[in-house]
Each structure stands twice: as structure tokens, then as C-alpha cells.
Design a protein around this motif. Sequence first.
Motif, mmCIF file in Angstrom:
data_model
loop_
_atom_site.group_PDB
_atom_site.id
_atom_site.type_symbol
_atom_site.label_atom_id
_atom_site.label_comp_id
_atom_site.label_asym_id
_atom_site.label_seq_id
_atom_site.Cartn_x
_atom_site.Cartn_y
_atom_site.Cartn_z
ATOM 1 N N THR A 1 -5.423 3.582 -7.807
ATOM 2 C CA THR A 1 -6.488 2.712 -7.299
ATOM 3 C C THR A 1 -7.863 3.246 -7.685
ATOM 4 N N CYS B 1 -7.845 -8.822 -7.375
ATOM 5 C CA CYS B 1 -6.994 -8.559 -6.208
ATOM 6 C C CYS B 1 -5.775 -9.469 -6.127
ATOM 7 N N VAL C 1 -10.399 -1.131 -1.124
ATOM 8 C CA VAL C 1 -9.881 -1.323 0.228
ATOM 9 C C VAL C 1 -8.490 -1.957 0.193
ATOM 10 N N TYR C 2 -8.337 -3.018 -0.612
ATOM 11 C CA TYR C 2 -7.094 -3.796 -0.664
ATOM 12 C C TYR C 2 -5.940 -2.957 -1.212
ATOM 13 N N GLN C 3 -6.114 -2.425 -2.437
ATOM 14 C CA GLN C 3 -5.038 -1.638 -3.041
ATOM 15 C C GLN C 3 -4.828 -0.322 -2.301
ATOM 16 N N GLY C 4 -5.921 0.245 -1.809
ATOM 17 C CA GLY C 4 -5.793 1.490 -1.062
ATOM 18 C C GLY C 4 -4.991 1.327 0.215
ATOM 19 N N LEU C 5 -5.214 0.215 0.921
ATOM 20 C CA LEU C 5 -4.467 -0.033 2.156
ATOM 21 C C LEU C 5 -2.976 -0.247 1.878
ATOM 22 N N ILE C 6 -2.678 -1.021 0.817
ATOM 23 C CA ILE C 6 -1.273 -1.252 0.466
ATOM 24 C C ILE C 6 -0.599 0.075 0.118
ATOM 25 N N LEU D 1 -1.493 3.064 1.108
ATOM 26 C CA LEU D 1 -1.396 3.882 2.322
ATOM 27 C C LEU D 1 -0.243 3.416 3.204
ATOM 28 N N ILE D 2 -0.132 2.084 3.389
ATOM 29 C CA ILE D 2 0.963 1.552 4.214
ATOM 30 C C ILE D 2 2.309 1.888 3.599
#
Length: 234
Positions: free
Chosen positions: A6, A111, A163-168, A170-171
Motif C-alpha cells: 500500500t 480504489c 486508508v482503504y487498502q491499509g484497512l483491508i 490490517l483486517i
Amino acid sequence: MFLLGTIVDVVAILFGTAIGYVLPRIPDRMRDTVTVGVALCVICIGLSMALSDMNDIVLIIFSVVMGAIAGELLQIEAWFERLAHRLEDRFRQVYRGPIAQGFISATLLFCVGSMSIVGAVQDGLQGDHKTLFAKSVLDGFSAVVLTSALGPGVGLAAIPVLVYQGLIALISHLFGSFLDTPLIIEPITATGGLLIVAIGMQLAGLRKISVPNLLPAMILAPVAKVVIHAISHL
């Protein structure tokens, strides 16, 4: 480092934006022709994604229709525009041209797509960065062309990408392989492909489409497929 892919993608977008901004002024006619050419490529990519899951065509149609209704009720596009114009005001001292269109178009393009999701899942699960590295090359070149046509607002799309790719990622890193399944990836890819086609149509100047208001379809499609799959196995 599970966020490396990311981070590289974000850097590529910013670097491509910088190149597109400092390039010599492109004649209007050439810029229009290049923009239409990019739009056709975007439409082609979107169609290839949309046609990848024809087995779920009824589910995808249902998700797009219901997603459009939800998006209109929630006025998602208005939220996007308010954020974009707020960013315009913040950067007014540095750049006085339009920022909103570049930010919105680039955010959706970077995104909405299977590479964002699949790459971020691989990044989080296995530390495999190859998909996001490939995406960063595509996003970097796209940022160059989009910036020459729509202005430096394209570079601000790096924030939602992070934010978008980082959250995915991380989850996926924390909760395992729930996202790494055809039940999730296939409907998101097909539905996202339709949204990318809409972005291409806008870039080509064919029609103004409220793409942000269609975004709920990308959530409804995998949820509907998982529910149908669960019911069919009762």
C-alpha cells in the motif's frame, strides 16, 4: 511489513501526479485525445472485470439497483464533493485550479477494483506485495495522464487509497482469510468493474454518472452472495 504494498502504491500515485503536473503544457486537442484514449482503456478494464462473474449477473443487477437507491438516499456523492471542495479551499494558496474532479475521479479509479482488494488481502495475510506492486505501476502511469487532464487533485487520492487498502490489509492481517474467498472477491470484482466502466464514460465525456452513489452496490453484492450461499447449504 504487511503495509509495504500500500505504501508503494501511494508513493507511485504521488510520483505520477508530480510528473503529470510538471510536464510542459499539453495542447488542448492532444489532451482531449489522450483523455479519451485513457477513458477507453478504463472502460476496457472495467468490462473485463464486470464480465468475469456472469454466473451472478442477476445478483449483480439486484445489488447495483439497490445500491443506487441506497447511495441516493445517503447522498454519498454530496459527501465526496463536500470533502473535495474543502480540500480545494485548503490548497487554494498553492493551486488555484479545480481539484474536486481530479480527486473524485482518481479516488474511484484507484480504489474501485479487484487489485485493490485482492492485493491488500494478500498483503495482510501473507506479506505478498506482488499484486499491489503491479497496481502501483498502473496507478502511477494513470496518475500522470489524469493529472495532465484533471489537475493535481489526483494526488490527493493517495489519502483514501492509503486508508482503504491499509484497512483491508490490517483486517486481513488480524482476522485471517475471511476476505480471501471467491464468495467475496468475485461479486466485488464484477460490481466494481461496472463502476469503473462508468468512470471511463465520464472521462470520455459521454455522460455524467453519480458513481459515488453506486458504491453501496460493492457492499451489497458480496453480502447477498454470502447469504444466498449460506441459505443454499442449510
